[in-house]
Design a protein around this motif. Structure first.
Motif, PDB file in Angstrom:
ATOM      1  N   UNK A  74      34.479  40.789  30.631  1.00  0.00           N
ATOM      2  CA  UNK A  74      35.472  41.855  30.488  1.00  0.00           C
ATOM      3  C   UNK A  74      36.758  41.501  31.217  1.00  0.00           C
ATOM      4  N   UNK A  75      36.625  40.967  32.435  1.00  0.00           N
ATOM      5  CA  UNK A  75      37.809  40.553  33.170  1.00  0.00           C
ATOM      6  C   UNK A  75      38.575  39.460  32.444  1.00  0.00           C
ATOM      7  N   UNK A  76      37.830  38.484  31.914  1.00  0.00           N
ATOM      8  CA  UNK A  76      38.475  37.411  31.151  1.00  0.00           C
ATOM      9  C   UNK A  76      39.120  37.956  29.883  1.00  0.00           C
ATOM     10  N   UNK A  77      38.454  38.905  29.236  1.00  0.00           N
ATOM     11  CA  UNK A  77      38.973  39.467  27.981  1.00  0.00           C
ATOM     12  C   UNK A  77      40.227  40.294  28.203  1.00  0.00           C
ATOM     13  N   UNK A  78      40.269  41.035  29.312  1.00  0.00           N
ATOM     14  CA  UNK A  78      41.453  41.846  29.621  1.00  0.00           C
ATOM     15  C   UNK A  78      42.692  40.963  29.678  1.00  0.00           C
ATOM     16  N   UNK A  79      42.609  39.875  30.443  1.00  0.00           N
ATOM     17  CA  UNK A  79      43.751  38.982  30.591  1.00  0.00           C
ATOM     18  C   UNK A  79      43.989  38.152  29.330  1.00  0.00           C
ATOM     19  N   UNK A 245      42.666  37.817  37.968  1.00  0.00           N
ATOM     20  CA  UNK A 245      41.295  37.871  37.447  1.00  0.00           C
ATOM     21  C   UNK A 245      40.406  38.713  38.365  1.00  0.00           C
ATOM     22  N   UNK A 246      40.489  38.473  39.650  1.00  0.00           N
ATOM     23  CA  UNK A 246      39.681  39.235  40.600  1.00  0.00           C
ATOM     24  C   UNK A 246      40.125  40.691  40.660  1.00  0.00           C
ATOM     25  N   UNK A 247      41.431  40.936  40.565  1.00  0.00           N
ATOM     26  CA  UNK A 247      41.952  42.298  40.645  1.00  0.00           C
ATOM     27  C   UNK A 247      41.405  43.173  39.530  1.00  0.00           C
ATOM     28  N   UNK A 248      41.330  42.629  38.327  1.00  0.00           N
ATOM     29  CA  UNK A 248      40.892  43.430  37.185  1.00  0.00           C
ATOM     30  C   UNK A 248      39.407  43.247  36.859  1.00  0.00           C
ATOM     31  N   UNK A 384      36.351  50.287  27.073  1.00  0.00           N
ATOM     32  CA  UNK A 384      37.244  49.632  26.133  1.00  0.00           C
ATOM     33  C   UNK A 384      38.708  49.849  26.425  1.00  0.00           C
ATOM     34  N   UNK A 385      39.181  51.064  26.214  1.00  0.00           N
ATOM     35  CA  UNK A 385      40.613  51.371  26.321  1.00  0.00           C
ATOM     36  C   UNK A 385      41.116  51.234  27.752  1.00  0.00           C
ATOM     37  N   UNK A 386      40.408  51.854  28.702  1.00  0.00           N
ATOM     38  CA  UNK A 386      40.905  51.860  30.086  1.00  0.00           C
ATOM     39  C   UNK A 386      41.049  50.452  30.675  1.00  0.00           C
ATOM     40  N   UNK A 387      40.005  49.603  30.623  1.00  0.00           N
ATOM     41  CA  UNK A 387      40.153  48.253  31.184  1.00  0.00           C
ATOM     42  C   UNK A 387      41.211  47.420  30.460  1.00  0.00           C
ATOM     43  N   UNK A 388      41.393  47.642  29.143  1.00  0.00           N
ATOM     44  CA  UNK A 388      42.377  46.864  28.387  1.00  0.00           C
ATOM     45  C   UNK A 388      43.769  47.018  28.963  1.00  0.00           C
ATOM     46  N   UNK A 389      44.049  48.183  29.576  1.00  0.00           N
ATOM     47  CA  UNK A 389      45.353  48.423  30.168  1.00  0.00           C
ATOM     48  C   UNK A 389      45.347  48.386  31.676  1.00  0.00           C
ATOM     49  N   UNK A 390      44.310  47.831  32.273  1.00  0.00           N
ATOM     50  CA  UNK A 390      44.279  47.674  33.723  1.00  0.00           C
ATOM     51  C   UNK A 390      43.716  48.849  34.498  1.00  0.00           C
ATOM     52  N   UNK A 449      46.355  54.096  31.512  1.00  0.00           N
ATOM     53  CA  UNK A 449      45.898  52.789  31.067  1.00  0.00           C
ATOM     54  C   UNK A 449      46.985  52.010  30.317  1.00  0.00           C
ATOM     55  N   UNK A 450      48.175  52.558  30.197  1.00  0.00           N
ATOM     56  CA  UNK A 450      49.254  51.883  29.474  1.00  0.00           C
ATOM     57  C   UNK A 450      50.022  50.946  30.413  1.00  0.00           C
ATOM     58  N   UNK A 451      49.518  49.713  30.570  1.00  0.00           N
ATOM     59  CA  UNK A 451      50.130  48.763  31.495  1.00  0.00           C
ATOM     60  C   UNK A 451      50.152  47.356  30.898  1.00  0.00           C
ATOM     61  N   UNK A 452      51.260  46.655  31.078  1.00  0.00           N
ATOM     62  CA  UNK A 452      51.355  45.240  30.723  1.00  0.00           C
ATOM     63  C   UNK A 452      50.983  44.434  31.966  1.00  0.00           C
TER      64      UNK A 452
END
Length: 460
Positions: A74-79, A245-248, A384-390, A449-452
């Motif tokens: 999940x962490x890898x996928x977010x980034x 990576x560690x942060x998210x 899904x949605x929340x982690x995708x935006x940090x 969750x809206x974050x770049x």
């Protein structure tokens, strides 16, 4: 949920087309993953209820390891999804290397513990001597699959986040087909009347299929892949990516451990009630996991798209996509519940349970049908949605409170203090998703969750 007008050049049809291209192969892969885990239980259940129950409990160790893989993936996928929005494959290559190092380290720890002290691990879930003996044998043989599984899972998650879900599904499909063929040979040809030998052979079949899965990943990365298995480099860019990576990843990892640890704890509670409830729960879990595969596909596929939009800086498009994801999650959750009710007769015809376990299973399947609706929405938002935006810390907080401060204490009291009926224990265990539903909806509407999350490394 308030309906939004389509954005300039982007509407429901565009989003649906992109989502479907991801959801179908991801849902297929989820189905395959759930089936790979479940096929050993189902096929052994044909020859022995005790073998089925033992492998189901031993599978909790693999499940716990999978939670670590899920957190790292999940962490890898977010980034990856956000850098894929920028088409920055160099950074994605570095992210894969970081994820593989962590996954290999964790895999080695689980391999050593399952190989050397399987009896101690099994006693965490049951005090039945026969189940401990069967489960320990399965753990020792199956432990070798851990050494290869983590690497393939990281690679598949990264290429999936690069919108190459079809390849990921194809490789997983091959793994499933081979696993089923190997299992069938072991159970029905080699050891049809010897559960102990069949358990060991089935475990080795899983090891072989996982090795082939990793081989496919390596071959693809060397021939056609834009990213490859490489050792991490040591420079400023790598340090910044490791920090991100560690942060998210750590909050998501913590969330999976808290949630999965709670499921393992409830499995231990069930394991100490009686073996009939263990057998019934084994089948109910399989059916429930298979029913919600499309719900998981929406969560994962939608998170890839949202991450891509956020990485491109298109916040309105990400919000628009999130609204439709929530809507679809409720629909597919309802469909999953209806599916469980429809396939009940088929389930009863396949598994061989005694009358008491059969009665437990009947009640569990009815409960699972309602459970799926809330499960689908919560998976789509929280995982899904929340982690995708940090916004990855929310899930950790939510599951810690709901699972460990409410569900686990109540389940323990029901099982060992009040000694209520096993079906009522199962109802209490299944309340977690219903409790989380209004909390997740409220959090979604706050749009935190809206974050770049990407960095511009050309300027560092």
């Amino acid at each position: 949920m308030r309906k939004r007008m389509p954005l300039q050049g982007f509407g429901k049809r565009d989003f649906n087309r992109e989502l479907i291209s991801l959801v179908i192969p991801i849902a297929l892969q989820n189905l395959i993953s759930a089936t790979v885990i479940s096929v050993d239980v189902i096929m052994l259940g044909i020859i022995s209820q005790s073998a089925m129950a033992a492998v189901s409990l031993a599978g909790q160790i693999t499940f716990t390891l999978t939670l670590f893989y899920m957190g790292l993936a999940a962490g890898a996928s977010i980034l990856t999804a956000q850098y894929w929005g920028k088409k920055d494959t160099v950074s994605i290559q570095r992210i894969l290397s970081i994820a593989c190092v962590f996954s290999l380290g964790i895999s080695i720890l689980f391999f050593l513990s399952s190989l050397l002290v399987p009896d101690a691990l099994m006693r965490l879930f049951t005090n039945d001597p026969e189940l401990i003996e069967y489960g320990s044998r399965f753990l020792q043989f199956n432990s070798f699959s851990y050494l290869v599984m983590g690497l393939s899972q990281m690679y598949l998650s990264v290429i999936r986040s690069m919108e190459n879900a079809k390849l990921s599904a194809w490789i997983s499909s091959l793994c499933l087909v081979l696993n089923i063929i190997f299992n069938a040979i072991c159970i029905f040809v080699l050891f049809p009347s010897n559960p102990e030998l069949a358990i060991g052979a089935v475990a080795l079949a899983t090891v072989l299929s996982r090795m082939i899965e990793l081989a496919c990943c390596v071959i693809h990365s060397l021939t056609k892949g834009s990213i490859r298995f490489r050792l991490p480099v040591r420079d400023r860019i790598q340090r910044n990516l490791l920090k991100d990576f560690l942060k998210y990843t750590l909050p998501v990892q913590g969330n999976y451990i808290v949630w999965g640890g709670a499921l393992t704890a409830t499995a231990a509670i069930i394991g100490h009630v009686n073996s009939d409830m263990v057998a019934a729960n084994s089948i109910a879990s399989v059916v429930k996991n298979l029913a919600v595969v499309f719900c998981g596909g929406i969560a994962t596929g939608g998170s890839v798209l949202i991450g891509k939009y956020l990485g491109q800086g298109e916040m309105d498009k990400a919000k628009y996509a999130g609204n439709y994801m929530c809507y679809y999650a409720l629909i597919f959750g309802f469909i999953a519940g209806c599916t469980i009710l429809l396939i009940k007769p088929l389930v009863y015809s396949i598994v061989n349970l005694n009358p008491v376990a059969q009665g437990y299973l009947d009640g569990m399947l009815y409960i699972s049908a309602y459970y799926c609706i809330a499960k689908s929405f919560n998976s789509t938002t929280i995982a899904g949605i929340f982690p995708a935006g940090g916004d990855s810390k929310f899930g950790l907080w939510c599951d810690t409170v709901v699972m460990w401060l409410i569900i686990i204490p109540l389940s323990y009291l029901c099982a060992f203090v009040w000694q209520v009926s096993p079906i009522y224990i199962y109802i209490v265990i299944s309340l977690d998703e219903l409790i989380k539903l209004p909390i997740a909806f409220t959090r979604y509407r706050q749009f935190k969750w809206l974050n770049n999350l990407t960095r511009n490394f050309t300027q560092t």
